[in-house]
Design an enzyme around this catalytic site. Structure first.
Site, PDB file in Angstrom:
ATOM      1  N   THR A 181      29.350  46.000  24.625  1.00 18.34           N
ATOM      2  CA  THR A 181      29.258  46.592  25.945  1.00 18.34           C
ATOM      3  C   THR A 181      28.072  47.547  25.946  1.00 18.34           C
ATOM      4  OG1 THR A 181      30.514  47.659  27.696  1.00 18.34           O
ATOM      5  CG2 THR A 181      30.999  48.400  25.455  1.00 18.34           C
ATOM      6  N   LYS A 191      24.349  44.942  25.158  1.00 14.76           N
ATOM      7  CA  LYS A 191      24.475  43.542  25.592  1.00 14.76           C
ATOM      8  C   LYS A 191      23.179  42.737  25.443  1.00 14.76           C
ATOM      9  CE  LYS A 191      28.342  43.935  28.836  1.00 14.76           C
ATOM     10  NZ  LYS A 191      28.814  43.670  30.206  1.00 14.76           N
ATOM     11  N   ASP A 242      31.352  37.369  31.214  1.00 15.06           N
ATOM     12  CA  ASP A 242      31.547  38.163  32.435  1.00 15.06           C
ATOM     13  C   ASP A 242      31.553  37.277  33.687  1.00 15.06           C
ATOM     14  OD1 ASP A 242      31.892  40.721  31.415  1.00 15.06           O
ATOM     15  OD2 ASP A 242      29.743  41.158  31.394  1.00 15.06           O
ATOM     16  N   GLY A 249      24.074  43.792  44.873  1.00 15.37           N
ATOM     17  CA  GLY A 249      23.681  44.403  43.603  1.00 15.37           C
ATOM     18  C   GLY A 249      22.838  43.453  42.768  1.00 15.37           C
ATOM     19  N   ALA A 250      22.060  44.033  41.848  1.00 15.08           N
ATOM     20  CA  ALA A 250      21.189  43.220  40.986  1.00 15.08           C
ATOM     21  C   ALA A 250      21.165  43.789  39.568  1.00 15.08           C
ATOM     22  CB  ALA A 250      19.777  43.156  41.572  1.00 15.08           C
ATOM     23  N   GLY A 293      23.576  44.206  35.754  1.00 16.40           N
ATOM     24  CA  GLY A 293      24.105  43.267  34.760  1.00 16.40           C
ATOM     25  C   GLY A 293      25.238  42.410  35.294  1.00 16.40           C
ATOM     26  N   ALA A 294      26.161  43.013  36.038  1.00 21.01           N
ATOM     27  CA  ALA A 294      27.304  42.247  36.563  1.00 21.01           C
ATOM     28  C   ALA A 294      26.815  41.198  37.562  1.00 21.01           C
ATOM     29  CB  ALA A 294      28.312  43.189  37.222  1.00 21.01           C
TER      30      ALA A 294
HETATM   31  P1  NDP Z   1      24.175  48.301  36.759  1.00 19.85           P
HETATM   32  O1  NDP Z   1      23.932  49.759  36.579  1.00 19.85           O
HETATM   33  O2  NDP Z   1      23.462  47.320  35.877  1.00 19.85           O
HETATM   34  O3  NDP Z   1      23.811  47.897  38.288  1.00 19.85           O
HETATM   35  C1  NDP Z   1      24.289  48.672  39.343  1.00 19.85           C
HETATM   36  C2  NDP Z   1      23.916  48.016  40.689  1.00 19.85           C
HETATM   37  O4  NDP Z   1      24.539  48.779  41.719  1.00 19.85           O
HETATM   38  C3  NDP Z   1      22.429  47.985  40.997  1.00 19.85           C
HETATM   39  O5  NDP Z   1      22.108  46.800  41.670  1.00 19.85           O
HETATM   40  C4  NDP Z   1      22.262  49.184  41.940  1.00 19.85           C
HETATM   41  O6  NDP Z   1      21.204  49.017  42.868  1.00 19.85           O
HETATM   42  C5  NDP Z   1      23.559  49.140  42.695  1.00 19.85           C
HETATM   43  N1  NDP Z   1      23.907  50.435  43.275  1.00 19.85           N
HETATM   44  C6  NDP Z   1      24.448  51.505  42.623  1.00 19.85           C
HETATM   45  N2  NDP Z   1      24.644  52.523  43.497  1.00 19.85           N
HETATM   46  C7  NDP Z   1      24.228  52.064  44.720  1.00 19.85           C
HETATM   47  C8  NDP Z   1      24.181  52.631  46.022  1.00 19.85           C
HETATM   48  N3  NDP Z   1      24.616  53.885  46.258  1.00 19.85           N
HETATM   49  N4  NDP Z   1      23.692  51.875  47.044  1.00 19.85           N
HETATM   50  C9  NDP Z   1      23.274  50.606  46.829  1.00 19.85           C
HETATM   51  N5  NDP Z   1      23.272  50.018  45.605  1.00 19.85           N
HETATM   52  C10 NDP Z   1      23.751  50.732  44.563  1.00 19.85           C
HETATM   53  O7  NDP Z   1      25.744  48.114  36.674  1.00 19.85           O
HETATM   54  P2  NDP Z   1      26.563  46.795  36.232  1.00 19.85           P
HETATM   55  O8  NDP Z   1      25.970  45.625  36.908  1.00 19.85           O
HETATM   56  O9  NDP Z   1      26.712  46.771  34.767  1.00 19.85           O
HETATM   57  O10 NDP Z   1      28.006  47.109  36.831  1.00 19.85           O
HETATM   58  C11 NDP Z   1      28.248  47.078  38.232  1.00 19.85           C
HETATM   59  C12 NDP Z   1      29.732  47.238  38.466  1.00 19.85           C
HETATM   60  O11 NDP Z   1      30.417  46.105  37.948  1.00 19.85           O
HETATM   61  C13 NDP Z   1      30.350  48.460  37.778  1.00 19.85           C
HETATM   62  O12 NDP Z   1      31.275  49.047  38.656  1.00 19.85           O
HETATM   63  C14 NDP Z   1      31.071  47.870  36.580  1.00 19.85           C
HETATM   64  O13 NDP Z   1      32.202  48.631  36.212  1.00 19.85           O
HETATM   65  C15 NDP Z   1      31.504  46.532  37.141  1.00 19.85           C
HETATM   66  N6  NDP Z   1      31.740  45.523  36.124  1.00 19.85           N
HETATM   67  C16 NDP Z   1      32.955  44.923  36.131  1.00 19.85           C
HETATM   68  C17 NDP Z   1      33.270  43.967  35.214  1.00 19.85           C
HETATM   69  C18 NDP Z   1      34.615  43.343  35.282  1.00 19.85           C
HETATM   70  O14 NDP Z   1      34.980  42.637  34.325  1.00 19.85           O
HETATM   71  N7  NDP Z   1      35.373  43.531  36.341  1.00 19.85           N
HETATM   72  C19 NDP Z   1      32.311  43.538  34.184  1.00 19.85           C
HETATM   73  C20 NDP Z   1      31.025  44.209  34.273  1.00 19.85           C
HETATM   74  C21 NDP Z   1      30.776  45.177  35.212  1.00 19.85           C
HETATM   75  P3  NDP Z   1      19.678  49.437  42.519  1.00 19.85           P
HETATM   76  O15 NDP Z   1      19.110  48.293  41.737  1.00 19.85           O
HETATM   77  O16 NDP Z   1      19.063  49.608  43.857  1.00 19.85           O
HETATM   78  O17 NDP Z   1      19.767  50.718  41.727  1.00 19.85           O
END
Ligand code: NDP
Length: 285
Positions: A67, A71, A107, A132-133, A135-136
């Site tokens: 994690t 990753k 995932d 979103g863009a 890791g998830a």
């Molecule tokens: P990252 O930090 O890699 O990406 C976060 C994303 O959220 C980016 O695209 C970011 O946009 C966007 N974002 C964050 N805040 C805002 C905001 N206020 N307005 C608009 N866009 C926003 O995180 P991960 O991809 O790793 O994780 C994302 C979510 O997925 C988390 O909540 C995590 O817990 C969850 N998750 C769940 C899993 C599961 O098994 N259920 C597995 C993996 C993750 P920008 O690029 O513009 O910053």
């Protein structure tokens, strides 16, 4: 009388890692199947990842999860990477094949299995929007594309990050993945079948945050999914429920990525309900 006191070992390497609940559901499944297996949640600093993987080999770990922040970095210490994990560019699960360590990404596959099993929706031919863009989103978008979604629109706040991810995944999969910038409120069009929040908006402790989306034009059967699992009932899912839309929470994705990992490690099918219940209890959900 012969006895076997040796436990088989699996683990999670991360930093921070203390709040990662995966071990609770994996150990519940090991116990339910009477397997003398353990899942160790291990704090590993980035500078120690190479040694940690060497340790996994030395201890004969049957597999492990990676994690944050390992990753991507872990990939250079493995012997092979599964094709979809190579497209995603990240590994969350490592399995052993003899002495070789193989990198997988469960995932996005976990998300898809939840969509199929828990929501009863086949993503093939569906029109999807992924918010979103990070890791998830990368994992979910890749697996939706590989599963034959008709198209996937990635909507992200940061243009640079969103465009780069979409260009990369579209080139690697050849699938119709497009990008739209997220400005103010995103109005979900009426022809979307599947909406996924893959941002961290709504994640604890910011539980009152709601992704700025307008659901008023959504068609009646649109499935609304959230990757956020803490809390499982997010503002987005509550808003979707209020409109009578079907929903899928982030616990589903979390459980099924673990289910797939369990299958890769043990070759057995775990009791999904036991894993879900253990996770819900651990998260106080
Ligand atoms: P990252 O930090 O890699 O990406 C976060 C994303 O959220 C980016 O695209 C970011 O946009 C966007 N974002 C964050 N805040 C805002 C905001 N206020 N307005 C608009 N866009 C926003 O995180 P991960 O991809 O790793 O994780 C994302 C979510 O997925 C988390 O909540 C995590 O817990 C969850 N998750 C769940 C899993 C599961 O098994 N259920 C597995 C993996 C993750 P920008 O690029 O513009 O910053």
């Amino acid at each position: 009388m012969s006895a076997n006191f040796k436990a088989e070992l699996t683990a999670c390497f991360g930093q921070p890692v203390a709040e990662n609940p995966t071990g609770v559901m994996q150990e519940a499944a090991f116990a339910a199947l009477g397997l003398n297996w353990r899942y160790l949640t291990v704090e590993v600093a980035p500078s120690k990842l190479r040694e940690a993987v060497a340790g996994a080999r030395a201890f004969g770990l049957r597999g492990f999860n990676c994690t944050i922040p390992h990753k991507v970095a872990v990939m250079e210490y493995l012997d092979a990477i599964a094709p979809d994990a190579a497209v995603i560019g990240a590994v969350n699960t490592v399995r052993r094949e003899g002495d070789r360590l193989i990198g997988e990404n469960t995932d996005g596959k976990g998300f898809l299995r939840g969509v199929r099993v828990d929501a009863g929706v086949d993503p093939k031919g569906k029109r999807a929007v992924v918010l979103g863009a990070g890791g998830a989103s990368r994992a979910i978008t890749t697996e939706l594309a590989l599963a034959g979604a008709q198209n996937v629109l990635v909507v992200n706040r940061s243009v640079e990050r969103g465009e780069a991810m979409v260009a990369d995944l579209a080139a690697k999969t050849g699938a119709p993945i497009r990008f739209a910038v997220w400005e103010s409120v995103y109005r979900v069009p009426g022809d979307v079948d599947l909406l996924v929040n893959a941002t961290s908006i709504g994640l604890y402790p910011d539980v009152d945050a709601m992704p700025p989306v307008d659901l008023s034009r959504a068609r009646s059967g649109m499935l609304v999914c959230d990757a956020v699992f803490n809390p499982p009932e997010t503002r987005l899912l509550a808003a979707a429920r209020q409109r009578g839309l079907p929903v899928l929470d982030g616990l589903s994705m979390l459980v099924y990525q673990g289910v797939i990992g369990f299958q890769l490690w043990t070759g057995q099918d775990p009791p999904v309900d036991v894993m879900k219940a253990a996770l819900r209890e651990a998260l106080g959900a």
